[in-house]
Design a protein around this motif. Sequence first.
Motif, PDB file in Angstrom:
ATOM      1  N   ASN A 192       0.846  -1.208   0.000  1.00 55.31           N
ATOM      2  CA  ASN A 192       0.000   0.000   0.000  1.00 55.31           C
ATOM      3  C   ASN A 192       0.881   1.258   0.000  1.00 55.31           C
ATOM      4  N   SER A 230      -5.842  -1.750  -0.332  1.00 57.68           N
ATOM      5  CA  SER A 230      -6.479  -1.736   0.992  1.00 57.68           C
ATOM      6  C   SER A 230      -7.317  -0.485   1.242  1.00 57.68           C
ATOM      7  N   GLY A 231      -7.448   0.376   0.235  1.00 60.66           N
ATOM      8  CA  GLY A 231      -8.404   1.485   0.345  1.00 60.66           C
ATOM      9  C   GLY A 231      -7.832   2.828   0.789  1.00 60.66           C
ATOM     10  N   THR A 232      -6.508   2.961   0.768  1.00 69.52           N
ATOM     11  CA  THR A 232      -5.896   4.202   1.283  1.00 69.52           C
ATOM     12  C   THR A 232      -6.505   5.458   0.647  1.00 69.52           C
ATOM     13  N   VAL A 276     -11.520   0.417  -7.640  1.00 70.63           N
ATOM     14  CA  VAL A 276     -11.667  -0.890  -8.293  1.00 70.63           C
ATOM     15  C   VAL A 276     -10.533  -1.783  -7.787  1.00 70.63           C
ATOM     16  N   LEU A 313      -9.216  -5.997  -7.894  1.00 68.67           N
ATOM     17  CA  LEU A 313      -9.414  -7.314  -8.509  1.00 68.67           C
ATOM     18  C   LEU A 313      -9.740  -8.398  -7.480  1.00 68.67           C
ATOM     19  N   VAL A 333      -9.216  -8.537  -0.829  1.00 62.46           N
ATOM     20  CA  VAL A 333      -8.607  -7.210  -0.648  1.00 62.46           C
ATOM     21  C   VAL A 333      -9.692  -6.124  -0.710  1.00 62.46           C
ATOM     22  N   GLY A 383     -13.497  -5.986  -9.247  1.00 62.32           N
ATOM     23  CA  GLY A 383     -13.449  -6.348 -10.656  1.00 62.32           C
ATOM     24  C   GLY A 383     -12.085  -6.057 -11.260  1.00 62.32           C
ATOM     25  N   SER A 398      -9.827  -3.893 -13.510  1.00 62.87           N
ATOM     26  CA  SER A 398      -9.840  -2.506 -13.997  1.00 62.87           C
ATOM     27  C   SER A 398      -9.418  -2.386 -15.463  1.00 62.87           C
ATOM     28  N   ASP A 431      -4.293 -10.135 -12.872  1.00 58.34           N
ATOM     29  CA  ASP A 431      -3.537  -9.262 -11.974  1.00 58.34           C
ATOM     30  C   ASP A 431      -2.310  -8.743 -12.748  1.00 58.34           C
ATOM     31  N   LEU A 432      -2.113  -7.439 -12.740  1.00 55.87           N
ATOM     32  CA  LEU A 432      -0.998  -6.854 -13.503  1.00 55.87           C
ATOM     33  C   LEU A 432       0.359  -7.417 -13.076  1.00 55.87           C
TER      34      LEU A 432
HETATM   35  C1  LIG Z   1       0.165  -1.345  -5.423  1.00 57.37           C
HETATM   36  S1  LIG Z   1      -1.346  -2.032  -4.925  1.00 57.37           S
HETATM   37  C2  LIG Z   1      -2.332  -0.646  -4.534  1.00 57.37           C
HETATM   38  C3  LIG Z   1      -2.247  -0.317  -3.082  1.00 57.37           C
HETATM   39  C4  LIG Z   1      -3.125   0.824  -2.653  1.00 57.37           C
HETATM   40  N1  LIG Z   1      -2.671   2.093  -3.168  1.00 57.37           N
HETATM   41  C5  LIG Z   1      -3.155   0.897  -1.138  1.00 57.37           C
HETATM   42  O1  LIG Z   1      -2.729   1.887  -0.570  1.00 57.37           O
HETATM   43  O2  LIG Z   1      -3.579  -0.092  -0.516  1.00 57.37           O
HETATM   44  C6  LIG Z   1      -2.014  -2.590  -6.428  1.00 57.37           C
HETATM   45  C7  LIG Z   1      -3.358  -3.279  -6.300  1.00 57.37           C
HETATM   46  O3  LIG Z   1      -3.876  -3.498  -7.613  1.00 57.37           O
HETATM   47  C8  LIG Z   1      -4.616  -4.701  -7.605  1.00 57.37           C
HETATM   48  N2  LIG Z   1      -4.739  -5.163  -9.005  1.00 57.37           N
HETATM   49  C9  LIG Z   1      -3.833  -5.795  -9.770  1.00 57.37           C
HETATM   50  N3  LIG Z   1      -4.334  -6.033 -11.000  1.00 57.37           N
HETATM   51  C10 LIG Z   1      -5.582  -5.505 -11.017  1.00 57.37           C
HETATM   52  C11 LIG Z   1      -6.610  -5.441 -12.000  1.00 57.37           C
HETATM   53  N4  LIG Z   1      -6.444  -5.962 -13.232  1.00 57.37           N
HETATM   54  N5  LIG Z   1      -7.768  -4.817 -11.668  1.00 57.37           N
HETATM   55  C12 LIG Z   1      -7.963  -4.285 -10.433  1.00 57.37           C
HETATM   56  N6  LIG Z   1      -7.019  -4.349  -9.454  1.00 57.37           N
HETATM   57  C13 LIG Z   1      -5.846  -4.942  -9.745  1.00 57.37           C
HETATM   58  C14 LIG Z   1      -3.804  -5.617  -6.705  1.00 57.37           C
HETATM   59  O4  LIG Z   1      -4.611  -6.654  -6.182  1.00 57.37           O
HETATM   60  C15 LIG Z   1      -3.322  -4.640  -5.623  1.00 57.37           C
HETATM   61  O5  LIG Z   1      -4.185  -4.645  -4.534  1.00 57.37           O
END
Ligand SMILES: C[S@@+](CC[C@H](N)C(=O)[O-])C[C@H]1O[C@@H](n2cnc3c(N)ncnc32)[C@H](O)[C@@H]1O
Length: 357
Positions: A135, A162-164, A179, A181, A185, A211, A213, A251-252
Amino acid sequence: MIITNTYILDTLNNLLSVESLPLVKEKVNELVSSLESAEASDIDEDCSPLNDNIFFPETSYIKNELKQISETQTLERTKYYIQRLVKGLSEIRTGKINDLNLNRWKEYDDLITDSLWVMNKRDKSGAHNGNYWGNFIPQIPNQLLRRFTKQNDWVLDPFLGSGTTLIECKRLGRNGIGVELLPEVSGLAEENINREKNLTDSSVITKIINGDSTKLNYKEAINELGIKSVQFLIMHPPYWDIIKFSEDENDLCNAKSIEDFLELLGSVIDKTYSILDKNRFFALVIGDKYSKGEWIPLGFYSMQKALEKGYKLKSVIVKNFDETKGKRNQKELWRYRALVGGFYVFKHEYIFLFKKE
Ligand SMILES: C[S@@+](CC[C@H](N)C(=O)[O-])C[C@H]1O[C@@H](n2cnc3c(N)ncnc32)[C@H](O)[C@@H]1O
């Protein structure tokens, strides 16, 4: 003695018609002394406001301004500063994309305007916690939301984690859409956001979409909320495969190659572009990575994707980066590897700031 806004403003306005510099200074010094001797509780925050928009007196701001006035050498300059203080106390001048009162811009000294952000302590207040691996620190959305959104604006974060971002939105009175995935989470984000308080008088809508994104129909999703556009976009995608968030192929972090990663990120940038209002901002938070002895400039490649879309680059912010939990335990090892391998250990990430024109 009770000191009200009205009292301060009346005193200052009266001084504007005094033609003797020593007399003006004497009166200003008297005002400083009464402010200093008044207990904080004596400063009447609600009493006799001149209009509904008036700010309550903040003594340190007023005292600093009064000190500057009393040190000024000419009557003309003194009156200029008095007028400026009167404005600062009685008028709110905001721009189109935030609620900062430009008449009192000096007060926002915690808002960063430099491109180097050194933040050593994570804000753990309210619902914020550092438990979700990957996060970002809440200060990132906090800084950006205060500069690039107004209360009641809509903010979209397509990689919610986590929703920050939405915690900060709720706190600051901004509506937020996130959004994510992974269902577990998304659930964690919901729990976190529910624990946060809205500290403003705006009512806030928070929507979490579980979902992908890269595939979401954003127009449809926001239409369901009764809106046609959003006013700020913030993205904090996985830094490709640096953290394995899941095994999910969408997931990216599971992109097979850098080209695939950039294509997926590019599709999110592309799809969200059309729902962002013109003259509004998009912030992309991302870092680089190291692979097979080579520094991969993931940040700049991603920046390029946004530029290709037509965004205008407004800033490249470099933010210091605390070691990930994994690396913290291996600090010495990484230092040794750096010395042997001829590279530098990552200590920064980027916040690319774009404007849609
Ligand atoms: C770097 S984290 C983001 C953390 C967030 N800024 C925080 O403070 O909690 C990236 C997030 O993107 C999600 N993610 C990865 N691929 C995704 C997709 N195709 N669609 C939506 N979310 C995705 C991951 O599960 C992960 O929770």
